[in-house]
Design a protein around this motif. Structure first.
Motif, PDB file in Angstrom:
ATOM      1  N   UNK A  34       9.412   1.350   3.576  1.00 41.08           N
ATOM      2  CA  UNK A  34       7.994   1.233   3.210  1.00 41.08           C
ATOM      3  C   UNK A  34       7.869   0.335   1.983  1.00 41.08           C
ATOM      4  N   UNK A  35       6.932  -0.605   2.029  1.00 40.92           N
ATOM      5  CA  UNK A  35       6.800  -1.612   0.986  1.00 40.92           C
ATOM      6  C   UNK A  35       5.485  -1.439   0.233  1.00 40.92           C
ATOM      7  N   UNK A  36       5.562  -1.419  -1.090  1.00 42.70           N
ATOM      8  CA  UNK A  36       4.364  -1.370  -1.925  1.00 42.70           C
ATOM      9  C   UNK A  36       3.768  -2.759  -2.046  1.00 42.70           C
ATOM     10  N   UNK A  95       1.263  -0.859   5.061  1.00 42.81           N
ATOM     11  CA  UNK A  95       0.950   0.436   5.659  1.00 42.81           C
ATOM     12  C   UNK A  95       0.219   1.286   4.616  1.00 42.81           C
ATOM     13  N   UNK A  96      -1.105   1.430   4.717  1.00 41.79           N
ATOM     14  CA  UNK A  96      -1.839   2.186   3.698  1.00 41.79           C
ATOM     15  C   UNK A  96      -1.460   3.662   3.697  1.00 41.79           C
ATOM     16  N   UNK A  97      -1.597   4.269   2.523  1.00 40.46           N
ATOM     17  CA  UNK A  97      -1.382   5.706   2.404  1.00 40.46           C
ATOM     18  C   UNK A  97      -2.650   6.452   2.804  1.00 40.46           C
ATOM     19  N   UNK A 117      -5.684   2.691   0.684  1.00 39.30           N
ATOM     20  CA  UNK A 117      -4.886   3.136  -0.457  1.00 39.30           C
ATOM     21  C   UNK A 117      -3.545   2.418  -0.448  1.00 39.30           C
ATOM     22  N   UNK A 118      -3.276   1.656  -1.513  1.00 42.76           N
ATOM     23  CA  UNK A 118      -2.015   0.906  -1.604  1.00 42.76           C
ATOM     24  C   UNK A 118      -0.912   1.712  -2.268  1.00 42.76           C
ATOM     25  N   UNK A 119      -1.251   2.526  -3.248  1.00 39.91           N
ATOM     26  CA  UNK A 119      -0.234   3.307  -3.945  1.00 39.91           C
ATOM     27  C   UNK A 119      -0.826   3.979  -5.162  1.00 39.91           C
ATOM     28  N   UNK A 120      -0.042   4.847  -5.765  1.00 40.50           N
ATOM     29  CA  UNK A 120      -0.470   5.552  -6.964  1.00 40.50           C
ATOM     30  C   UNK A 120       0.505   5.317  -8.102  1.00 40.50           C
ATOM     31  N   UNK A 121       0.025   4.767  -9.206  1.00 41.07           N
ATOM     32  CA  UNK A 121       0.847   4.485 -10.382  1.00 41.07           C
ATOM     33  C   UNK A 121       0.862   5.741 -11.245  1.00 41.07           C
ATOM     34  N   UNK A 122       2.035   6.352 -11.401  1.00 40.06           N
ATOM     35  CA  UNK A 122       2.168   7.599 -12.152  1.00 40.06           C
ATOM     36  C   UNK A 122       2.595   7.272 -13.578  1.00 40.06           C
TER      37      UNK A 122
END
Length: 310
Positions: free
Chosen positions: A197-199, A98-100, A162-167
């Motif tokens: 929700x899965x990264x 599920x893309x952001x 968008x898959x995710x954001x690495x902080x």
């Protein structure tokens, strides 16, 4: 202890009803960073001393699962049957990707992170770059920032999803310290994303593959290294795995038909070389040039060592 859907879990108080213990990692040797898997069908006993995951995803990346342990060991002298293994190896399917929303990337795109301020000041002077050179990198890679100055390295695939954001938290010397996490953790906590929700990670910079279809791709481990090398050698397209364990057959599928050079950090050459041998359709070379340097040395370390501090 709660009722669990699967048999094997990394130890947490929620699963075991007891305080989590952290052990010495069998791979990197660091203390209190290794979380073991427990067997919820056997009183939450540990599977084995070396079955677990290291907290140091970037510098170590060790993750040995129960299924791998059972695969690597015979059934003799153990109380685990092939039926038990099948139960673990065939878990409930993960939720679909599920893309952001891209809106999160756009809203966070800001130079206010401490990391980017270090890039603008220190790296620009060391590499003799102009402000325009660095702005080009900043815009291409869509560098984000949190309100309190942490950097956000967005993972966006070649289809623009968008898959995710690495902080990541950096200090003013450009070194990583303190918090490291992901944007989806807060979004789940705030109720914006569902709890399941899965990264599904992709490469940092992967969205640039469509923009530069003929470019020679260079793959490194850290986002910081990819950005510094992109500023220094813009003729290549620099991507990052976001960890020594971030290389997989599934992730490199986007590089089909491309010419690729991989630059694993020192100590990871064999690991990356073996992983790439599982792939097909990619014209690749795994560089061993960092293997003669101290453990965890990367290209950016060498580049900045050869330049004088401002």
């Amino acid at each position: 202890m709660i009722t669990n859907e699967y048999r094997y879990y990394l130890e947490t108080p929620r699963i075991t009803g007891r305080r989590q213990q952290k052990f010495t990692c069998p791979h990197c040797g660091k203390n209190k960073c290794f979380v073991r898997y427990v067997d919820t069908h056997n009183g939450c006993l540990y599977v084995a001393n070396d079955v677990g995951k290291c907290d140091h995803q970037h510098s170590c990346g060790y993750h040995y699962t129960p299924s791998e342990y059972y695969r690597d060991n015979t059934w003799d002298n153990r109380n685990t049957s092939p039926t038990d293994i099948k139960e673990y190896c065939q878990p409930k399917p993960l939720p679909p990707f599920q893309p952001l929303p891209m809106e999160y990337v756009v809203r966070s795109h800001s130079p206010r992170s401490i990391f980017w301020q270090w890039m603008e000041k220190d790296v620009t002077e060391r590499l003799n770059l102009t402000a325009e050179d660095l702005k080009h990198i900043y815009d291409d890679y869509l560098i984000g920032a949190t309100r309190d100055g942490k950097a956000i390295f967005w993972q966006i695939d070649h289809q623009g999803q968008v898959h995710g954001g690495h902080i990541m938290q950096y200090n003013r010397s450009g070194h990583r310290e303190g918090y490291q996490g992901w944007t989806h953790i807060k979004l789940i906590g705030d109720g914006i994303l569902p709890t399941d929700w899965q990264l599904y990670q992709c490469f940092f910079g992967q969205h640039l593959l469509a923009k530069r279809p003929e470019a020679h791709v260079c793959l490194v481990e850290s986002e910081k290294t990819a950005l510094i090398m992109a500023a220094s050698q813009p003729e290549y397209l620099w991507l990052a795995t976001a960890g020594s364990g971030g290389l997989s057959k599934e992730k490199v599928a986007c590089l089909q038909g491309r010419r690729v050079t991989l630059f694993p950090d020192s100590g990871c050459y064999d690991k990356w070389n073996k992983q790439m041998q599982l792939t097909t359709g990619i014209d690749y070379n795994v560089s061993s040039q960092l293997e003669n340097h101290p453990a965890n040395t990367d290209l950016a370390d060498l580049l900045l060592q050869t330049t004088e501090s401002p």
